[in-house]
Design an enzyme around this catalytic site. Structure first.
Site, PDB file in Angstrom:
ATOM      1  N   ASP A   1      32.694  -0.767  21.580  1.00  0.00           N
ATOM      2  CA  ASP A   1      33.740   0.146  21.128  1.00  0.00           C
ATOM      3  C   ASP A   1      34.376  -0.347  19.828  1.00  0.00           C
ATOM      4  O   ASP A   1      34.120  -1.465  19.377  1.00  0.00           O
ATOM      5  CB  ASP A   1      34.802   0.373  22.226  1.00  0.00           C
ATOM      6  CG  ASP A   1      35.417  -0.921  22.754  1.00  0.00           C
ATOM      7  OD1 ASP A   1      35.212  -1.988  22.136  1.00  0.00           O
ATOM      8  OD2 ASP A   1      36.110  -0.866  23.788  1.00  0.00           O
TER       9      ASP A   1
ATOM     10  N   ASN B   1      44.326  -0.043  32.976  1.00  0.00           N
ATOM     11  CA  ASN B   1      44.245   1.290  33.574  1.00  0.00           C
ATOM     12  C   ASN B   1      42.841   1.583  34.102  1.00  0.00           C
ATOM     13  O   ASN B   1      42.514   2.724  34.406  1.00  0.00           O
ATOM     14  CB  ASN B   1      44.648   2.360  32.553  1.00  0.00           C
ATOM     15  CG  ASN B   1      43.739   2.369  31.321  1.00  0.00           C
ATOM     16  OD1 ASN B   1      42.772   1.615  31.249  1.00  0.00           O
ATOM     17  ND2 ASN B   1      44.057   3.218  30.358  1.00  0.00           N
TER      18      ASN B   1
ATOM     19  N   HIS C   1      40.004   1.138  32.408  1.00  0.00           N
ATOM     20  CA  HIS C   1      39.010   1.593  31.432  1.00  0.00           C
ATOM     21  C   HIS C   1      37.922   0.554  31.231  1.00  0.00           C
ATOM     22  O   HIS C   1      38.102  -0.640  31.454  1.00  0.00           O
ATOM     23  CB  HIS C   1      39.664   2.028  30.110  1.00  0.00           C
ATOM     24  CG  HIS C   1      40.174   0.931  29.223  1.00  0.00           C
ATOM     25  ND1 HIS C   1      41.098   1.162  28.220  1.00  0.00           N
ATOM     26  CD2 HIS C   1      39.889  -0.403  29.155  1.00  0.00           C
ATOM     27  CE1 HIS C   1      41.344   0.026  27.592  1.00  0.00           C
ATOM     28  NE2 HIS C   1      40.634  -0.937  28.131  1.00  0.00           N
TER      29      HIS C   1
ATOM     30  N   GLU D   1      38.651   5.893  28.975  1.00  0.00           N
ATOM     31  CA  GLU D   1      39.963   5.931  29.611  1.00  0.00           C
ATOM     32  C   GLU D   1      39.897   6.745  30.911  1.00  0.00           C
ATOM     33  O   GLU D   1      38.913   7.461  31.144  1.00  0.00           O
ATOM     34  CB  GLU D   1      40.973   6.577  28.657  1.00  0.00           C
ATOM     35  CG  GLU D   1      41.104   5.874  27.298  1.00  0.00           C
ATOM     36  CD  GLU D   1      41.955   4.593  27.363  1.00  0.00           C
ATOM     37  OE1 GLU D   1      41.954   3.899  28.405  1.00  0.00           O
ATOM     38  OE2 GLU D   1      42.619   4.283  26.361  1.00  0.00           O
TER      39      GLU D   1
HETATM   40  C1  F6R Z   1      37.225  -4.034  24.313  1.00  0.00           C
HETATM   41  C2  F6R Z   1      36.951  -3.362  25.579  1.00  0.00           C
HETATM   42  C3  F6R Z   1      38.085  -3.125  26.512  1.00  0.00           C
HETATM   43  C4  F6R Z   1      38.609  -4.444  27.085  1.00  0.00           C
HETATM   44  C5  F6R Z   1      39.768  -4.239  28.046  1.00  0.00           C
HETATM   45  C6  F6R Z   1      40.337  -5.561  28.527  1.00  0.00           C
HETATM   46  O1  F6R Z   1      36.054  -4.117  23.513  1.00  0.00           O
HETATM   47  O2  F6R Z   1      35.847  -2.987  25.846  1.00  0.00           O
HETATM   48  O3  F6R Z   1      37.681  -2.271  27.545  1.00  0.00           O
HETATM   49  O4  F6R Z   1      37.561  -5.093  27.748  1.00  0.00           O
HETATM   50  O5  F6R Z   1      40.782  -3.502  27.432  1.00  0.00           O
HETATM   51  O6  F6R Z   1      40.882  -6.233  27.446  1.00  0.00           O
HETATM   52  P1  F6R Z   1      41.408  -7.750  27.610  1.00  0.00           P
HETATM   53  O7  F6R Z   1      40.216  -8.589  27.916  1.00  0.00           O
HETATM   54  O8  F6R Z   1      42.003  -8.085  26.263  1.00  0.00           O
HETATM   55  O9  F6R Z   1      42.407  -7.746  28.726  1.00  0.00           O
END
Ligand code: F6R
Length: 213
Positions: A40, A106, A108, A113
């Site tokens: 992403d 959440n 995701h 999302e």
């Molecule tokens: C980012 C991604 C997101 C993160 C998620 C957790 O490339 O794919 O889905 O994995 O938001 O983020 P952290 O590890 O910072 O808690």
């Protein structure tokens, strides 16, 4: 880790706090030849210290043997077309052999999302408020409102999935995703349908899992 049978396995990579220690550990041992795709990117400027492109410069480049990471370009005029281009490049590479994921507060995966469906592919999305709040830790008041992401379709069809989660704050969403009802409300719950899922959690993130008690 790279169980794929292909000579140059294709790996999808998350950014964020969670996989940071894994990239640091890899920088001590190096990598075999592989093709890496970011899963992403923020719908913000192409050059920005808080975007995923910059994250990979800091965390991936240091790994011996690591090549370029294929990235979404968020600054093109048509971001929807950019998502199609990216999905096409991934399909031409044969899809993902392995995808490394974190999980959002959440539920995701990537920027899929709540509300995301398992058949949806790479696309431009609106970021939820919780995601923007997490992003604000780096972006401040300028957290992007959109993201470009692989869809659950590309992520769940990976030949192997590695989900990482650490810390107490992830305990509830980890339990909900892995042991709760499967559905779009918690996109990560669809991982329960993935036959080749490996979950690596620390004790704090595993605390509410029935399976861990
Ligand atoms: C980012 C991604 C997101 C993160 C998620 C957790 O490339 O794919 O889905 O994995 O938001 O983020 P952290 O590890 O910072 O808690």
């Amino acid at each position: 880790m790279l169980a794929g049978e292909r000579e140059n396995p294709v790996v999808g990579l998350a950014t964020g706090d969670t996989p940071g220690p894994m990239y640091a550990a890899l920088s001590r041992v190096g990598l075999p030849a592989l093709r890496a795709f970011a899963i992403d990117e923020y719908g913000g400027p192409r050059v920005h210290p808080c975007n995923n492109r910059a994250y990979f410069e800091r965390h991936w480049r240091l790994i011996p043997g690591a090549g370029d990471v294929e990235q979404f370009d968020p600054e093109v005029a048509d971001r929807r077309a950019e998502c199609e281009r990216f999905a096409g490049a991934l399909a031409a590479a044969g899809g993902l052999d392995l995808v490394v994921l974190g999980i959002g507060m959440n539920g995701h995966l990537g920027f899929n999302e709540p509300g995301s469906k398992p058949h949806e592919g790479a696309r431009l999305v609106s970021l939820h408020e919780t995601t923007r709040q997490a992003a604000a830790r780096c972006w401040g008041d300028h957290a992007p409102r959109t993201g470009l992401t692989l869809g659950l379709s590309e992520i769940l069809s990976a030949r192997a999935v590695l989900l990482l989660a650490t810390g107490e704050r992830k305990a509830a969403v980890v339990a909900r995703a892995l042991e709760g009802e499967v559905g779009p409300e918690v996109p990560a719950s669809h991982l329960q349908e993935q036959p080749r899922l490996t979950v690596v959690v620390d004790e704090a993130a595993a605390a509410l899992l029935r399976a861990a008690r």
